[in-house]
Enzyme design. Structure first.
Site, PDB file in Angstrom:
ATOM      1  N   GLY A 361      32.314   6.035   8.435  1.00  0.00           N
ATOM      2  CA  GLY A 361      32.680   6.231   6.941  1.00  0.00           C
ATOM      3  C   GLY A 361      33.981   5.396   6.791  1.00  0.00           C
ATOM      4  N   CYS A 362      34.590   5.470   5.641  1.00  0.00           N
ATOM      5  CA  CYS A 362      35.710   4.702   5.173  1.00  0.00           C
ATOM      6  C   CYS A 362      37.053   5.401   5.881  1.00  0.00           C
ATOM      7  CB  CYS A 362      35.868   4.973   3.575  1.00  0.00           C
ATOM      8  SG  CYS A 362      36.154   6.598   3.132  1.00  0.00           S
ATOM      9  N   THR A 363      37.045   6.382   6.394  1.00  0.00           N
ATOM     10  CA  THR A 363      38.152   6.987   7.127  1.00  0.00           C
ATOM     11  C   THR A 363      37.899   7.132   8.475  1.00  0.00           C
ATOM     12  OG1 THR A 363      37.176   9.498   7.199  1.00  0.00           O
ATOM     13  CG2 THR A 363      38.868   8.567   5.100  1.00  0.00           C
ATOM     14  N   GLY A 364      36.771   6.370   9.137  1.00  0.00           N
ATOM     15  CA  GLY A 364      36.489   6.543  10.485  1.00  0.00           C
ATOM     16  C   GLY A 364      35.319   6.922  11.019  1.00  0.00           C
TER      17      GLY A 364
END
Length: 388
Positions: A361-364
């Site tokens: 995802g965009c956060t990891g």
């Protein structure tokens, strides 16, 4: 004694009293050494830095270790970097100097340096743990030790309860779990929150720029790159102009205060590296380290680190084949899994009959599962130690 000599002596006495009042101490000033050989900018740049520090700060004394130069500072004459390091060690061990700033010094495994930068967004100081050296040959164990070294150094800089964040690199989630284990066992770690909307103790790029935590935890290689970028992003890279250098070498039982600078470090950085070393000497970082490790062992540090290394060994020796359950549509996601453990987490769910896939995802890293199995999957992953 002549009238001029009397006047000079009186002036010197009053100067020393003024220095003592300014520093808040009437005892002897600490002495910090600076080796002057090996810089890409020449000996003159280091002498300039030493004289800058002497003029700017009156609560410590700078001495030079290098070739003879035209200066009022004390010089211990040497002709090579190797000889300079030997003299430096001798002076430290004899307590003739209480700290030293140098280049290209080899620390033993288990010791790494804690850097200090000024972040560009808000001009805030931030400690980078760590920037050179190797805390451990095991990545995650090394980063947990880096966290400890950063806390020790922050306390030696006068920050009684430093805020801590973990840079979002490989191993970050495992480090977070290990530190939470230490918290549960009685050791105090003051986690901060990311400036990003989703918060958490795992820091993003924005947090680097704003200096969100007092102590940013990372691996030494990443920390080294960050030090170079923070110190020379305005100069093109060949001249480090900002910050306090790569910092003191810290490790359990390590008894010398040696701060590292780069061959590219310029006079402004070297001047503040001398300040950094003096502060650590004045606040007795070696004693601070000893006290922190006593608290850590009381809180079960040995067991926490052993669990990390044993888990890695178990995964390396496991040859178990795991077959995926029947495929499902996976539209729910679970974050907070370390990238180094992502595929193992997926297989753990497969073992329990829960179909899952890995994703990013965009956060990891994320684990993808069906909506109706999200709660069950979280329980499985938490019980298996992949989430806290």
């Amino acid at each position: 004694m002549s009238k001029d000599n009397v006047n000079n002596l009186i002036g010197q006495v009053f100067s020393e009293i003024a220095d003592a009042m300014e520093s808040g101490s009437f005892g002897s000033r600490v002495k910090v050494g600076l080796t002057t050989l090996g810089s890409e900018h020449g000996v003159e740049e280091l002498v300039k830095a030493a004289e800058m520090a002497s003029n700017k700060y009156r609560d410590f004394e700078v001495v030079l270790i290098g070739p003879k130069v035209d200066t009022k500072l004390t010089v211990y004459e040497v002709s090579s970097e190797d000889e300079a390091h030997k003299v430096m060690e001798k002076l430290l061990d004899a307590n003739e100097i209480q700290g030293c700033v140098t280049m290209h010094y080899n620390f033993p495994i288990g010791v790494s340096t804690v850097g200090r930068v000024i972040t560009p967004a808000k001009g805030k100081e931030m400690i980078l743990a760590t920037t050179t050296g190797t805390s451990s040959t095991h990545r995650v164990e090394g980063m947990v030790k880096n966290a400890i070294y950063g806390i020790i150094t922050a306390k030696a800089c006068g920050i009684e309860n430093p805020t801590v964040g973990i840079l979002n690199v490989d191993g970050a989630r495992q480090v977070e779990r290990a530190l939470k284990d230490l918290i549960a066992k009685g050791y105090e770690v003051n986690f901060t929150e990311s400036v990003r909307a989703d918060g958490g103790a795992v820091m993003r790029g924005n947090d680097l720029l704003t200096g969100t935590p007092d102590v940013m935890i990372t691996d030494s290689l990443t920390g080294n790159i960050l030090m170079k970028m923070f110190s020379s992003y305005t100069t093109g890279g060949s001249y480090e102009a900002s910050g306090y250098g790569y910092g003191p070498g810290v490790g359990e039982g390590y008894g010398r205060l040696i701060n590292i600078i780069s061959r590219a470090s310029g006079a402004p950085v070297i001047c503040e590296a001398l300040r950094y070393s003096a502060t650590c000497a004045q606040n007795n970082i070696i004693e601070v380290s000893k006290n922190e490790f006593a608290k850590l062992y009381k809180a079960g540090l040995k067991d926490v680190l052993a669990k990390l290394t044993q888990a890695s060994e178990k995964k390396e020796t496991s040859s178990e084949e795991v077959v995926a359950p029947p495929k499902k549509v996976v539209t729910s996601s679970i974050a907070g899994i370390d990238i180094l453990e992502l595929e193992d987490a997926v297989k753990e769910l497969w073992k329990k009959g829960v179909y899952s896939e890995s994703g990013m995802g965009c956060t990891g890293p994320i684990v993808l599962i069906a909506d109706d199995e999200a709660d069950k999957a979280k329980e499985i992953l938490t019980a298996a130690g992949y989430m806290s």
